[in-house]
Design an enzyme around this catalytic site. Structure first.
Site, mmCIF file in Angstrom:
data_model
loop_
_atom_site.group_PDB
_atom_site.id
_atom_site.type_symbol
_atom_site.label_atom_id
_atom_site.label_comp_id
_atom_site.label_asym_id
_atom_site.label_seq_id
_atom_site.Cartn_x
_atom_site.Cartn_y
_atom_site.Cartn_z
ATOM 1 N N GLN A 101 0.944 -1.062 -0.078
ATOM 2 C CA GLN A 101 -0.017 -0.236 0.501
ATOM 3 C C GLN A 101 1.052 1.359 -0.153
ATOM 4 O OE1 GLN A 101 -2.873 -1.051 3.238
ATOM 5 N NE2 GLN A 101 -1.790 -2.387 4.056
ATOM 6 N N ASN A 102 2.202 1.280 0.687
ATOM 7 C CA ASN A 102 3.020 2.541 0.395
ATOM 8 C C ASN A 102 3.091 2.392 -1.061
ATOM 9 O OD1 ASN A 102 3.061 1.416 2.535
ATOM 10 N ND2 ASN A 102 5.013 1.074 3.013
ATOM 11 N N VAL A 103 3.968 4.771 -1.161
ATOM 12 C CA VAL A 103 3.679 4.567 -2.313
ATOM 13 C C VAL A 103 5.230 5.188 -2.178
ATOM 14 C CG1 VAL A 103 1.569 5.545 -2.114
ATOM 15 C CG2 VAL A 103 3.222 7.721 -1.620
ATOM 16 N N ASP A 104 6.290 5.016 -0.995
ATOM 17 C CA ASP A 104 7.705 5.298 -1.182
ATOM 18 C C ASP A 104 8.103 4.768 -2.111
ATOM 19 O OD1 ASP A 104 8.012 3.095 -0.129
ATOM 20 O OD2 ASP A 104 7.702 3.942 2.480
ATOM 21 N N HIS A 119 -2.118 1.104 -3.683
ATOM 22 C CA HIS A 119 -1.869 3.085 -3.920
ATOM 23 C C HIS A 119 -1.642 3.658 -4.506
ATOM 24 C CE1 HIS A 119 -4.298 2.266 -0.316
ATOM 25 N NE2 HIS A 119 -4.870 1.475 -1.351
ATOM 26 N N CYS A 130 -4.840 15.183 -20.331
ATOM 27 C CA CYS A 130 -4.895 14.000 -21.190
ATOM 28 C C CYS A 130 -4.454 12.727 -20.049
ATOM 29 C CB CYS A 130 -3.169 14.201 -21.997
ATOM 30 S SG CYS A 130 -1.799 14.008 -21.297
ATOM 31 N N CYS A 150 0.916 19.618 -22.289
ATOM 32 C CA CYS A 150 0.354 19.655 -23.065
ATOM 33 C C CYS A 150 -0.133 20.484 -22.530
ATOM 34 C CB CYS A 150 -0.922 18.602 -22.620
ATOM 35 S SG CYS A 150 -2.124 18.428 -21.538
ATOM 36 N N THR A 188 0.490 -2.728 8.764
ATOM 37 C CA THR A 188 -0.820 -2.300 8.316
ATOM 38 C C THR A 188 -1.580 -2.241 9.059
ATOM 39 O OG1 THR A 188 -2.378 -1.444 6.472
ATOM 40 C CG2 THR A 188 -1.911 -4.149 7.341
ATOM 41 N N GLU A 215 1.316 -3.690 16.584
ATOM 42 C CA GLU A 215 -0.464 -4.316 17.559
ATOM 43 C C GLU A 215 -1.523 -4.232 17.448
ATOM 44 O OE1 GLU A 215 -1.795 0.184 17.204
ATOM 45 O OE2 GLU A 215 -0.046 0.957 18.696
HETATM 46 C C1 BJW Z 1 3.951 -1.347 12.182
HETATM 47 C C2 BJW Z 1 5.405 0.007 13.073
HETATM 48 C C3 BJW Z 1 6.494 -1.093 12.906
HETATM 49 C C4 BJW Z 1 3.908 1.357 12.948
HETATM 50 N N1 BJW Z 1 6.750 -2.079 12.707
HETATM 51 N N2 BJW Z 1 4.668 -2.242 12.373
HETATM 52 C C5 BJW Z 1 -16.609 5.117 4.546
HETATM 53 C C6 BJW Z 1 -16.774 6.283 4.001
HETATM 54 C C7 BJW Z 1 -16.725 6.595 2.340
HETATM 55 C C8 BJW Z 1 -15.502 5.344 1.933
HETATM 56 C C9 BJW Z 1 -15.453 4.658 3.144
HETATM 57 C C10 BJW Z 1 -15.924 3.611 3.602
HETATM 58 N N3 BJW Z 1 -15.666 2.255 3.968
HETATM 59 C C11 BJW Z 1 -14.801 2.749 3.143
HETATM 60 C C12 BJW Z 1 -14.513 3.574 2.322
HETATM 61 C C13 BJW Z 1 -13.310 3.562 1.047
HETATM 62 C C14 BJW Z 1 -11.877 4.145 1.476
HETATM 63 C C15 BJW Z 1 -11.757 3.353 2.704
HETATM 64 O O1 BJW Z 1 -11.741 2.549 3.409
HETATM 65 N N4 BJW Z 1 -11.878 4.647 3.762
HETATM 66 C C16 BJW Z 1 -11.246 4.215 5.310
HETATM 67 C C17 BJW Z 1 -10.463 4.303 6.214
HETATM 68 C C18 BJW Z 1 -13.377 4.430 6.420
HETATM 69 N N5 BJW Z 1 -11.261 3.182 0.866
HETATM 70 C C19 BJW Z 1 -11.253 4.224 -0.956
HETATM 71 O O2 BJW Z 1 -11.727 5.342 -0.548
HETATM 72 C C20 BJW Z 1 -10.631 3.633 -1.512
HETATM 73 N N6 BJW Z 1 -10.732 2.961 -2.688
HETATM 74 C C21 BJW Z 1 -12.136 2.357 -2.837
HETATM 75 O O3 BJW Z 1 -12.870 2.419 -1.791
HETATM 76 O O4 BJW Z 1 -13.041 2.742 -4.366
HETATM 77 C C22 BJW Z 1 -14.149 2.336 -4.645
HETATM 78 C C23 BJW Z 1 -15.182 3.296 -3.999
HETATM 79 C C24 BJW Z 1 -15.629 4.566 -4.816
HETATM 80 C C25 BJW Z 1 -16.141 5.351 -4.336
HETATM 81 C C26 BJW Z 1 -16.191 5.816 -3.197
HETATM 82 C C27 BJW Z 1 -16.224 4.797 -2.054
HETATM 83 C C28 BJW Z 1 -15.375 3.626 -2.557
HETATM 84 C C29 BJW Z 1 -8.587 4.284 -1.918
HETATM 85 C C30 BJW Z 1 -7.902 3.872 -1.181
HETATM 86 C C31 BJW Z 1 -7.127 4.844 -0.989
HETATM 87 C C32 BJW Z 1 -5.919 5.325 0.872
HETATM 88 N N7 BJW Z 1 -5.476 6.039 0.397
HETATM 89 C C33 BJW Z 1 -4.170 6.748 1.224
HETATM 90 C C34 BJW Z 1 -3.006 7.988 0.334
HETATM 91 C C35 BJW Z 1 -2.297 7.223 -0.464
HETATM 92 C C36 BJW Z 1 -0.932 8.423 -0.758
HETATM 93 C C37 BJW Z 1 -0.265 9.031 0.090
HETATM 94 O O5 BJW Z 1 0.681 7.700 0.691
HETATM 95 O O6 BJW Z 1 -0.683 9.880 -0.150
HETATM 96 O O7 BJW Z 1 -3.073 5.439 1.554
HETATM 97 S S1 BJW Z 1 -4.204 6.772 2.949
HETATM 98 C C38 BJW Z 1 -3.058 5.709 4.019
HETATM 99 O O8 BJW Z 1 -3.787 4.994 4.219
HETATM 100 C C39 BJW Z 1 -2.720 5.532 2.704
HETATM 101 C C40 BJW Z 1 -2.078 3.655 2.656
HETATM 102 O O9 BJW Z 1 -1.673 3.310 1.915
HETATM 103 C C41 BJW Z 1 -3.230 3.497 3.564
HETATM 104 C C42 BJW Z 1 -3.502 2.962 4.952
HETATM 105 O O10 BJW Z 1 -2.781 2.906 5.952
HETATM 106 P P1 BJW Z 1 -1.148 2.057 6.420
HETATM 107 O O11 BJW Z 1 -0.294 1.172 5.307
HETATM 108 O O12 BJW Z 1 -1.772 0.975 6.966
HETATM 109 O O13 BJW Z 1 -0.463 2.651 7.466
HETATM 110 P P2 BJW Z 1 -1.265 3.388 9.462
HETATM 111 O O14 BJW Z 1 -0.594 4.047 9.419
HETATM 112 O O15 BJW Z 1 -2.657 3.163 9.377
HETATM 113 O O16 BJW Z 1 -1.169 1.862 10.059
HETATM 114 C C43 BJW Z 1 0.196 1.515 10.552
HETATM 115 C C44 BJW Z 1 0.163 0.513 10.559
HETATM 116 O O17 BJW Z 1 1.689 -0.218 11.464
HETATM 117 C C45 BJW Z 1 -0.560 0.152 12.352
HETATM 118 O O18 BJW Z 1 -0.976 -0.756 12.774
HETATM 119 C C46 BJW Z 1 1.308 0.554 12.838
HETATM 120 O O19 BJW Z 1 0.904 -0.364 14.675
HETATM 121 C C47 BJW Z 1 2.320 -0.643 12.359
HETATM 122 N N8 BJW Z 1 3.174 -0.174 12.650
HETATM 123 N N9 BJW Z 1 5.060 1.209 12.864
HETATM 124 C C48 BJW Z 1 5.175 -3.019 12.540
HETATM 125 N N10 BJW Z 1 8.138 -0.462 12.725
HETATM 126 ZN ZN ZN Z 2 -0.934 16.099 -20.331
#
Ligand code: BJW
Ligand code: ZN
Length: 240
Positions: A101-104, A119, A130, A150, A188, A215
């Site tokens: 899920q990481n973009v880095d 992601h 375009c 463009c 995650t 966690e």
């Molecule tokens: C360690 C550690 C160490 C720390 N060792 N562990 C209700 C309303 C509206 C929308 C929704 C809804 N319910 C569901 C949705 C859909 C929505 C969603 O899921 N929302 C929920 C949050 C409620 N999803 C979407 O919208 C997705 N698209 C979609 O569903 O399309 C269909 C659709 C269309 C139209 C309408 C609705 C649906 C798209 C999701 C895009 C997420 N984008 C981001 C940003 C990416 C770009 C950027 O980086 O800037 O992606 S948000 C952010 O969260 C990023 C991450 O990839 C993503 C997940 O986060 P991640 O990686 O899990 O990180 P953390 O910080 O949450 O957790 C870190 C974990 O690591 C923790 O557990 C720590 O304990 C652990 N940790 N240190 C081991 N050292």
């Molecule tokens: Zn363009």
């Protein structure tokens, strides 16, 4: 912890196909902030303003400033022992797929190949007019927002809330989860869908699932093994 190490190593040794799903936690020990939890980006920044198409439409410069800051931050970070251990695991197994899920881009820099970036990628920019995509690794960017050839405004090549995931990548991610005999779920919070749904998908298709996280998460109750601790410490112990 030694019994966990042994158990997980046995599970991996028996695996025909290994899938891995990573999140921000794997890059935490490279100094990159996670999204949720203490010190997480969403504590000090509003996701609605910075990671939605509506936020970008309202204030593209603000969104770009945030991404420009993150790009600069990520550029000076280094992959950690967790990223490197996953690259090593890939080199040991013919049937291995990394879903991130990481973009880095730190998995790529650690030597992983073919990662499914569900992601997107912060080093990619896409024209809002375009739709042409290009790689741009400059940090900081000379002009915000950047412009396409463009003349159209470009956006970060990442997936924001409410947007669909890249279809081809997502289809492959689902296939990978369905076919995996083992899934490692690493760093995650498993709250963002559809990515978090890959865990249940793999489990119901018969995979053994190992979670590595500091966690408990919403998927902890359905996985086979929970290994609590920092990914950069645990993963090298799993692989070496
Ligand atoms: C360690 C550690 C160490 C720390 N060792 N562990 C209700 C309303 C509206 C929308 C929704 C809804 N319910 C569901 C949705 C859909 C929505 C969603 O899921 N929302 C929920 C949050 C409620 N999803 C979407 O919208 C997705 N698209 C979609 O569903 O399309 C269909 C659709 C269309 C139209 C309408 C609705 C649906 C798209 C999701 C895009 C997420 N984008 C981001 C940003 C990416 C770009 C950027 O980086 O800037 O992606 S948000 C952010 O969260 C990023 C991450 O990839 C993503 C997940 O986060 P991640 O990686 O899990 O990180 P953390 O910080 O949450 O957790 C870190 C974990 O690591 C923790 O557990 C720590 O304990 C652990 N940790 N240190 C081991 N050292
Ligand atoms: Zn363009």
């Amino acid at each position: 912890m030694d019994h966990l190490r042994q158990l997980c190593r046995e599970i991996l040794a028996q695996a025909d196909s290994i899938a891995v799903l990573t999140g921000a936690g794997i890059s935490a020990e490279s100094g990159i902030p996670t999204f949720r939890g203490a010190g997480g980006l969403w504590r000090s920044h509003r996701a609605e303003d910075l990671a939605t198409p509506q936020g970008f439409a309202r204030d593209p410069k603000l969104v770009w400033e945030w991404y420009d800051w993150r790009r600069a931050f990520i550029a000076q970070a280094e992959p950690n022992a967790g990223h490197r251990a996953l690259a090593a695991l890939q080199s040991q197994h013919a049937n291995f797929t990394l879903i991130t899920q990481n973009v880095d881009g730190l998995h790529d820099r650690a030597g992983s190949t073919g990662a499914l970036k569900v992601h997107g990628d912060v080093w990619t920019v896409r024209c809002t007019v375009c739709h042409r995509e290009r790689e741009d690794r400059r940090a900081p960017l000379p002009e915000l927002p950047p412009r396409c050839a463009c003349g159209g405004m470009e956006r970060p090549g990442v997936v924001w809330f409410g947007e669909s995931l890249p279809q081809d990548v997502w289809i492959r991610a689902e296939q990978t989860a369905r076919r995996a005999s083992v899934l490692l779920v690493i760093g995650t919070s498993a709250v963002v869908y559809p990515a978090a749904g890959l865990v249940g998908l793999a489990k119901s298709a018969g995979a053994r699932v190992i979670e590595i996280n500091l966690e408990e998460t919403p998927v902890s109750s359905i996985v086979d093994v929970c290994w609590r601790g920092p990914a950069a410490e645990i993963l090298p112990r799993l692989v070496s």
